[in-house]
Design an enzyme around this catalytic site. Structure first.
Site, PDB file in Angstrom:
ATOM      1  N   ASN A   8      45.790   7.253  82.924  1.00 23.90           N
ATOM      2  CA  ASN A   8      46.867   6.803  82.164  1.00 23.90           C
ATOM      3  C   ASN A   8      47.839   8.199  82.012  1.00 23.90           C
ATOM      4  OD1 ASN A   8      48.583   6.461  80.064  1.00 23.90           O
ATOM      5  ND2 ASN A   8      47.241   6.196  78.568  1.00 23.90           N
ATOM      6  N   ARG A  89      47.299   2.430  84.036  1.00 23.26           N
ATOM      7  CA  ARG A  89      47.849   1.836  82.830  1.00 23.26           C
ATOM      8  C   ARG A  89      49.420   1.814  83.039  1.00 23.26           C
ATOM      9  NH1 ARG A  89      50.515   4.728  77.755  1.00 23.26           N
ATOM     10  NH2 ARG A  89      50.762   2.928  76.591  1.00 23.26           N
ATOM     11  N   HIS A 178      50.974  -2.318  73.893  1.00 21.89           N
ATOM     12  CA  HIS A 178      49.415  -2.060  73.525  1.00 21.89           C
ATOM     13  C   HIS A 178      48.639  -3.182  73.856  1.00 21.89           C
ATOM     14  CE1 HIS A 178      50.787   0.706  69.975  1.00 21.89           C
ATOM     15  NE2 HIS A 178      50.635   1.476  71.078  1.00 21.89           N
ATOM     16  N   ARG A 239      58.223   6.750  64.369  1.00 21.97           N
ATOM     17  CA  ARG A 239      59.083   5.469  64.912  1.00 21.97           C
ATOM     18  C   ARG A 239      59.661   4.739  63.643  1.00 21.97           C
ATOM     19  NH1 ARG A 239      55.352   3.534  69.731  1.00 21.97           N
ATOM     20  NH2 ARG A 239      56.009   5.121  71.093  1.00 21.97           N
ATOM     21  N   GLU A 382      40.671   0.888  76.182  1.00 19.03           N
ATOM     22  CA  GLU A 382      41.746   0.388  77.153  1.00 19.03           C
ATOM     23  C   GLU A 382      40.933   0.623  78.637  1.00 19.03           C
ATOM     24  OE1 GLU A 382      45.995   1.016  75.247  1.00 19.03           O
ATOM     25  OE2 GLU A 382      44.748   2.408  74.521  1.00 19.03           O
TER      26      GLU A 382
END
Length: 397
Positions: A8, A89, A178, A239, A382
């Site tokens: 990642n 990723r 996601h 956010r 993941e």
């Protein structure tokens, strides 16, 4: 038995895990932090031992070279040829990549072209791919996209109510994020319950620094809270989540901001829990101070409110819900956050098993026996989903 890396690559980090497949055994993991910045560090975890060194790491090429050298120097692998595949990723796959794909020159170019949809991510992820191609020329490279799981959404859920030309010409639509996490935890939740995923109306809640809620119907993503970018949806750590678009123009005028990117930066990095509380983006800090700081409690209340709002919306869209799943940092680790959310969902028949909710760091059912909705915690993985996709696409094991 083959060894596969899951990678990642971010703007200032490179996280990795090395697996032995098909046993799905995690051999080692690590992270390069502050990549390209002063004080960069290189951390490795192997055989229960963690090491962390401060070393100058100016770019992806150096990070990958250092990683591979450390794997051999420390005896984690005897030779680089043991690594048969690398899974990367990638944040934005647009509508082009509806599933994971082996990296070809054409696919790599497309990933770079899609940088407009993820300017902070895709360019660095492409550089990571190129660095591994250079240092591991024998290994298969596979791209796994955050957005691909959500390409199954129907038009009614992914289109915005703007002129259709904007979608056809510019790709203006909801893409979500996601997706790899939601795909993994939904499959694992169905396995834990011993039911086919396709039989479930499931809502998965990825509650980390970034937060997304996904409705899963017939085993596929049906709707999701993040939008054209990960800025949309519920309130997150920094956010804003959903706001009226007119507010952006209004605030730009009031703040004398002429560059839209400056306003987007505020919404991405200075809003959410941090903006409301005026204290911290970390839920733990807010929980610790809520008794004496009304602003901390307000930030918590808004966070829970927005999640419950989305869950209720998806229950209505799917005509009911069978299973709720918590994952990621807060979803897996915060007892009070899970309790507040489930208690607020009593109207759909969700009921918490208080003792099961207090058990930490174990995948499990946390709903009461008489709950009409199953509620689970499933730690996300993941990286495991990434290496599974490498095996599936390359037939290496």
């Amino acid at each position: 038995m083959v060894k596969i890396l899951a990678v990642n690559a971010g703007s200032s980090t490179l996280k990795w895990k090395l697996f032995e497949m098909p046993q799905e055994t995690e051999i080692a993991s690590g992270m390069v932090d502050r990549l390209g910045l002063p004080g960069s560090t290189f951390a490795v975890k192997f055989n229960g031992t963690k090491t962390k060194d401060e070393i100058d790491i100016p770019d992806q090429e150096k990070a990958v070279s250092l990683l591979l050298q450390r794997l051999t120097d420390s005896g984690i692998i005897a030779d680089l040829t043991e690594i048969k595949g690398v899974g990367h990723r990638i944040v934005a796959g647009g509508e082009f990549f509806k599933e994971s794909a082996e990296v070809t020159p054409e696919n790599l170019q497309k990933i770079i072209e899609l940088s407009a949809y993820a300017p902070l991510h895709n360019p660095n992820e492409a550089k990571g791919i190129q660095a591994f191609q250079h240092n591991l020329p024998h290994a298969k490279q596979v791209a796994v996209f955050d957005t691909s799981f959500h390409t199954s959404m129907p038009e009614v859920n992914y289109l915005y109510s703007v002129p259709m030309d904007y979608y056809h010409k510019y790709g203006a639509r909801k893409y979500g994020a996601h997706g790899t996490s939601h795909r993994y935890v939904s499959q694992r939740a169905a396995e834990i319950l011993g039911v086919p995923l396709k039989s479930q109306r499931m809502i998965t809640m990825h509650l980390g620094s970034g937060v997304s809620i996904t409705a899963i119907k017939d085993g596929k993503s049906f709707d999701t809270s993040m939008g054209f970018t990960p800025l949309a949806g519920v309130t997150m750590s920094t956010r804003s989540g959903d706001i009226d678009a007119s507010l952006v123009a209004f605030l730009m005028k009031k703040l004398s901001i002429t560059d839209p990117d400056e306003m987007i930066d505020i919404l991405n990095k200075k809003s959410g829990l941090l903006g409301i509380s005026g204290l911290s983006p970390d839920m733990r800090d807010l929980l610790d101070t809520r008794a004496e700081r009304p602003e901390s409690q307000l930030a918590i209340d808004i966070f829970v409110n927005r999640i419950v709002r989305y869950v209720g919306q998806y229950v209505a869209e799917m005509g009911g819900v069978d299973t709720l799943v918590f994952t990621a940092g807060m979803g897996e680790g915060s007892i009070p956050v899970r309790k507040m959310i489930v208690d607020s969902l009593g109207f759909i028949g969700a009921k918490l098993d208080e003792e099961a909710n207090k058990v930490q760091a174990v995948e499990r059912v946390i709903s009461a026996p008489d709950s009409k909705v199953k509620v689970l915690i499933v730690p996300t993985n993941e990286e495991l989903m990434i290496v599974r996709d490498v095996i599936k696409l390359t037939n290496l094991a």
